[in-house]
Scaffold this active site. Structure first.
Site, PDB file in Angstrom:
ATOM      1  N   ARG A 107      31.220  59.258  11.083  1.00  0.00           N
ATOM      2  CA  ARG A 107      31.832  59.336  12.047  1.00  0.00           C
ATOM      3  C   ARG A 107      33.192  58.985  11.866  1.00  0.00           C
ATOM      4  NH1 ARG A 107      33.237  54.835  11.958  1.00  0.00           N
ATOM      5  NH2 ARG A 107      34.911  55.187  13.337  1.00  0.00           N
ATOM      6  N   GLY A 108      34.090  59.080  12.717  1.00  0.00           N
ATOM      7  CA  GLY A 108      35.551  58.890  12.342  1.00  0.00           C
ATOM      8  C   GLY A 108      36.171  60.102  12.048  1.00  0.00           C
ATOM      9  N   ALA A 109      37.407  60.254  12.453  1.00  0.00           N
ATOM     10  CA  ALA A 109      38.096  61.662  12.554  1.00  0.00           C
ATOM     11  C   ALA A 109      38.114  62.123  11.005  1.00  0.00           C
ATOM     12  CB  ALA A 109      39.657  61.249  13.095  1.00  0.00           C
TER      13      ALA A 109
ATOM     14  N   GLN B 226      31.709  49.870  17.135  1.00  0.00           N
ATOM     15  CA  GLN B 226      32.401  50.240  16.021  1.00  0.00           C
ATOM     16  C   GLN B 226      33.055  48.934  14.913  1.00  0.00           C
ATOM     17  OE1 GLN B 226      32.309  52.186  18.527  1.00  0.00           O
ATOM     18  NE2 GLN B 226      32.210  54.536  17.902  1.00  0.00           N
TER      19      GLN B 226
ATOM     20  N   ASP C   5      42.058  60.192  16.850  1.00  0.00           N
ATOM     21  CA  ASP C   5      41.328  61.426  16.877  1.00  0.00           C
ATOM     22  C   ASP C   5      41.794  62.661  17.034  1.00  0.00           C
ATOM     23  OD1 ASP C   5      39.633  59.065  18.010  1.00  0.00           O
ATOM     24  OD2 ASP C   5      38.432  60.205  16.511  1.00  0.00           O
TER      25      ASP C   5
HETATM   26  O1  MRU Z   1      33.413  58.023  18.149  1.00  0.00           O
HETATM   27  P1  MRU Z   1      33.821  57.519  16.711  1.00  0.00           P
HETATM   28  O2  MRU Z   1      33.251  56.167  16.108  1.00  0.00           O
HETATM   29  O3  MRU Z   1      33.989  58.778  15.685  1.00  0.00           O
HETATM   30  O4  MRU Z   1      35.368  57.263  17.068  1.00  0.00           O
HETATM   31  C1  MRU Z   1      36.211  57.953  16.531  1.00  0.00           C
HETATM   32  C2  MRU Z   1      37.202  56.944  15.698  1.00  0.00           C
HETATM   33  O5  MRU Z   1      36.799  56.603  14.631  1.00  0.00           O
HETATM   34  C3  MRU Z   1      38.048  56.215  16.385  1.00  0.00           C
HETATM   35  O6  MRU Z   1      38.658  56.623  17.569  1.00  0.00           O
HETATM   36  C4  MRU Z   1      39.200  55.813  15.528  1.00  0.00           C
HETATM   37  O7  MRU Z   1      39.956  54.742  16.078  1.00  0.00           O
HETATM   38  C5  MRU Z   1      40.013  56.905  15.253  1.00  0.00           C
HETATM   39  S1  MRU Z   1      40.604  56.832  13.531  1.00  0.00           S
HETATM   40  C6  MRU Z   1      39.343  57.578  12.633  1.00  0.00           C
END
Ligand code: MRU
Length: 366
Positions: free
Chosen positions: A53-55, A206, A247
């Protein structure tokens, strides 16, 4: 980044060329496990169910997922499989724009390969390039963000710098370094006394699970706080700056990020605490103008709100928090408007959150 003194990225091609390996984030911080993924459908599941997970990390996962689509094809099925994989991967999670950017990049590159062998080579090269560029962008974000922390540290004459972050925009959320955490690691590594307030980030925690683990692995002092503590800490001058990830950020500077980010930005504005967003160029949505109206906001299953999971007698288990028949709603992201953002920390430098400045730094996107 190192885990127990061994260097890891969050995703890499398996040495036999038949699969991809990822760090499986579901079990952290209690167990460190990797997962071998052999098909694009398994990759879509890993993204949807947040093994990865994570952008930036899901962008890289989508790139490698397209590679797996080619690996599992034969000459006659490859075109069809590529299109099916693109559709499945693109819809596995809706909010982070990196995912569709990576799939589109693969589709464009794969349009030119003639033979299956050529397509395999192209898909692997593109997937690795996506991952390598993510690492380099995050490294540079660290350098630019370090200058901000150095300025704060100088103003505090060496006194501890307290940084608040939300969710996990750390190396686990990318391929390496992270975005919000990259400046923090860089500051720690040059000897600045930094301490991080880590928002737990309900419902999937997270922050409490992943950011805390990451910072601990790197030796950065941190304290986990409830999601509702940030405003109080800011009112009492216990936060010097906020750094979060994103994201999807519009070309006009609207920042879509993990749910709760907007409330932190409001509290920061009210208390004159600088609020920075760290993101690579792959997280800009160059077509989106009004982030509030246009940003896709993932709504996940309500059970993520009703249940919490953690370590119980050595096992990772889930417990019910609410009355069994409670209704719950689970928006995964919110949008912070540009007037609440001090600056965007990108691989090309720190940019004020408006269209003119963003496009001046990325003129090729005009
Ligand atoms: O739902 P997730 O854990 O995939 O969330 C996305 C993120 O990782 C966060 O929003 C983060 O702050 C963005 S940067 C990767």
């Amino acid at each position: 980044m190192k885990v127990n003194n061994k260097y890891y990225r969050t995703i890499w091609a398996a040495s036999d060329g038949e699969a991809v390996e990822i760090i499986d984030q579901r079990w952290l911080p209690h167990r460190f496990e990797t997962e071998r993924i052999s098909t694009y459908s398994e990759m879509a599941t890993a993204i949807r169910d947040m093994h990865i997970r994570g952008a930036g990390a899901i962008g890289a996962a989508a790139g490698f997922g397209m590679y797996l689509a080619v690996v599992s094809s034969d000459d006659s099925s490859v075109q069809h499989t590529i299109q099916k994989a693109a559709a499945e991967l693109k819809t596995s999670r809706p909010t982070a724009v990196n995912l569709e950017w990576a799939v589109d990049g693969q589709l464009q590159a794969l349009a030119v390969g003639d033979t299956l062998h050529e397509k395999k080579e192209i898909a692997l090269r593109v997937a690795q390039k996506i991952a390598d560029e993510d690492v380099e962008a995050c490294r540079r974000i660290g350098e630019h963000g370090l200058e901000i922390i150095q300025t704060v540290a100088a103003a505090k004459q060496g006194e501890r710098v307290n940084i608040l972050t939300h969710c996990n925009a750390g190396w686990l959320a990318f391929v390496d370094y992270g975005t919000a955490t990259a400046p923090i690691y860089a500051a720690h590594d040059v000897g600045i006394d930094v301490h991080v307030w880590v928002d737990e980030t309900r419902p999937r925690n997270q922050g409490a699970r992943l950011t805390a683990w990451e910072l601990g692995q790197h030796g950065v002092p941190y304290t986990v706080i409830t999601d509702n503590s940030g405003g109080h800490l800011m009112q009492h001058r216990m936060v010097d700056l906020v750094i979060v990830g994103s994201d999807r950020t519009s070309v006009t500077g609207f920042v879509t990020n993990k749910i709760g980010t907007y409330l932190k930005a409001l509290a920061a504005k009210d208390n004159d605490v600088p609020f920075y967003v760290a993101l690579p160029s792959t997280t800009f949505d160059w077509n989106m103008r009004d982030g509030l109206a246009e940003s896709p906001i993932e709504e996940r299953h309500g059970d993520e709100v009703k249940y919490a999971s953690g370590l119980i007698e050595g096992d990772i288990r889930s417990v019910l928090l609410t009355p069994e028949d409670s209704r719950s709603v689970n928006f995964g992201f919110d949008v912070t408007p540009p007037h609440l953002v001090t600056g965007l920390i990108t691989e090309r430098g720190v940019i004020p959150p408006n269209e003119t400045d963003i496009l001046n730094v990325y003129p090729e996107k005009r």
